[in-house]
Enzyme design. Structure first.
Site, PDB file in Angstrom:
ATOM      1  N   ALA A  99       0.845  -1.184   0.000  1.00 47.06           N
ATOM      2  CA  ALA A  99       0.000   0.000   0.000  1.00 47.06           C
ATOM      3  C   ALA A  99       0.892   1.250   0.000  1.00 47.06           C
ATOM      4  O   ALA A  99       2.091   1.181   0.276  1.00 47.06           O
ATOM      5  CB  ALA A  99      -0.918   0.005   1.220  1.00 47.06           C
ATOM      6  N   GLY A 142      -0.214  -5.072   0.876  1.00 45.02           N
ATOM      7  CA  GLY A 142      -1.458  -4.912   0.134  1.00 45.02           C
ATOM      8  C   GLY A 142      -1.451  -5.640  -1.194  1.00 45.02           C
ATOM      9  O   GLY A 142      -2.488  -6.061  -1.688  1.00 45.02           O
ATOM     10  N   GLU A 145      -2.355  -9.118  -0.389  1.00 42.94           N
ATOM     11  CA  GLU A 145      -3.780  -9.132  -0.059  1.00 42.94           C
ATOM     12  C   GLU A 145      -4.643  -9.002  -1.308  1.00 42.94           C
ATOM     13  O   GLU A 145      -5.669  -9.674  -1.447  1.00 42.94           O
ATOM     14  CB  GLU A 145      -4.083  -8.001   0.926  1.00 42.94           C
ATOM     15  N   GLU A 165       3.890  -5.966   7.196  1.00 43.47           N
ATOM     16  CA  GLU A 165       3.362  -4.828   7.947  1.00 43.47           C
ATOM     17  C   GLU A 165       3.942  -4.719   9.354  1.00 43.47           C
ATOM     18  O   GLU A 165       4.077  -3.625   9.901  1.00 43.47           O
ATOM     19  CB  GLU A 165       1.826  -4.929   8.037  1.00 43.47           C
TER      20      GLU A 165
END
Length: 291
Positions: A99, A142, A145, A165
């Protein structure tokens, strides 16, 4: 959710973006209406929707506006009766390296909780038509994901998956702890999330995270080929099959079997079920009409 320190992914990976593979860029037909993605139709009959993440200089870091564009493209493909499956890919260097940390760095708890931050990302997982991720390079945070929100993952032989993360003082926030655990099991998911370590494409396949591995130059074409196979079938029945499989992750075995039986019985109200069985008996190719 996140990749590493700063979207300037130079911390570990370097910030140079690579040019897109020519074969992928050439087939994008509607990219002009998007800033961060390339969109088009693929396949011999142009029945496979195609989305390519297009922030190569940031290793396809997933900013909010990019994910909104992905949602918009998915909506368009959902409403296009010609499209039977969708492929999402990135560049050869990175599917998506995480992200956008710069976008998140100064957010407060109140902003995140009050605005339900990242909730719109789930649009990929709620798409009725099958979505195939073609992953080359980094699928981290991300990016991992996003790949896991897809229904099928094809990986290039140099692909890497991870949820780093924890190294940023946070945890996955777009399904990483949930989908990864269901895909690879508790022990490996714990190890990946708690250490931030990555796994290779080969480890991802062995653990059940991806279904097939191909050379990097072939993975997108193979994902499109898979999409074409899916698109040949009845889109109505395909949606039922996808719903039944997804039910296995949310329901007990008894509840899942009831859902499956209900959907199975429902196929007998469709013209495509009759056509499929008639074609089999008559030894000919079925001509599905999505009815």
């Amino acid at each position: 959710m996140a990749l590493m320190r700063g979207v300037a992914v130079a911390w570990l990976l370097g910030s140079r973006g690579l040019p897109f593979a020519a074969a992928t860029a050439r087939a994008s037909t509607a990219g002009a209406q998007y800033q961060h993605i390339l969109v088009g139709k693929k396949g011999e009959k142009e029945n496979v929707g195609f989305i390519q993440l297009n922030r190569t200089k940031a290793l396809n870091a997933l900013c909010d506006s990019l994910m909104k564009e992905v949602s918009q493209a998915l909506d368009e493909f959902e409403n296009d009766p010609a499209i039977g499956a969708i492929v999402i890919t990135g560049s050869e260097k990175a599917f998506a390296a995480g992200a956008d940390i710069k976008e998140m760095e100064n957010k407060t708890f109140q902003e995140c909780y009050g605005g339900n931050f990242l909730s719109q990302w789930n649009r990929v997982a709620t798409t009725k038509k099958p979505v195939i991720a073609a992953v080359n390079g980094y699928a981290l945070g991300g990016g991992c994901e996003l790949a896991m929100m897809c229904d099928i993952i094809y990986a290039g032989d140099k692909a890497q998956f991870g949820q780093p993360e924890i190294l940023l003082g946070t945890i996955p926030g777009a399904g990483g702890t949930q989908r990864l655990t269901k895909a690879v099991g508790k022990s490996l998911a714990m190890e990946m999330v708690l250490t931030g370590d990555r796994i290779s494409a080969q480890e991802a396949k062995a653990s059940g995270l991806v279904s097939k591995i191909y050379p990097a130059a072939q993975v997108v074409d193979e994902a499109i080929r898979c999409g074409e196979k899916i698109a040949f079938n009845s889109k109505l029945i395909t949606a039922m099959a996808k719903e039944a499989i997804n039910g296995a992750f949310e329901l007990t075995l008894a509840e899942g079997n009831r859902l499956e039986k209900h959907l199975f019985h429902s196929t007998f109200s469709t013209s495509d079920r009759k056509e499929g069985m008639s074609a089999f008996v008559e030894k000919r190719k079925a001509n599905f009409t999505d009815q």
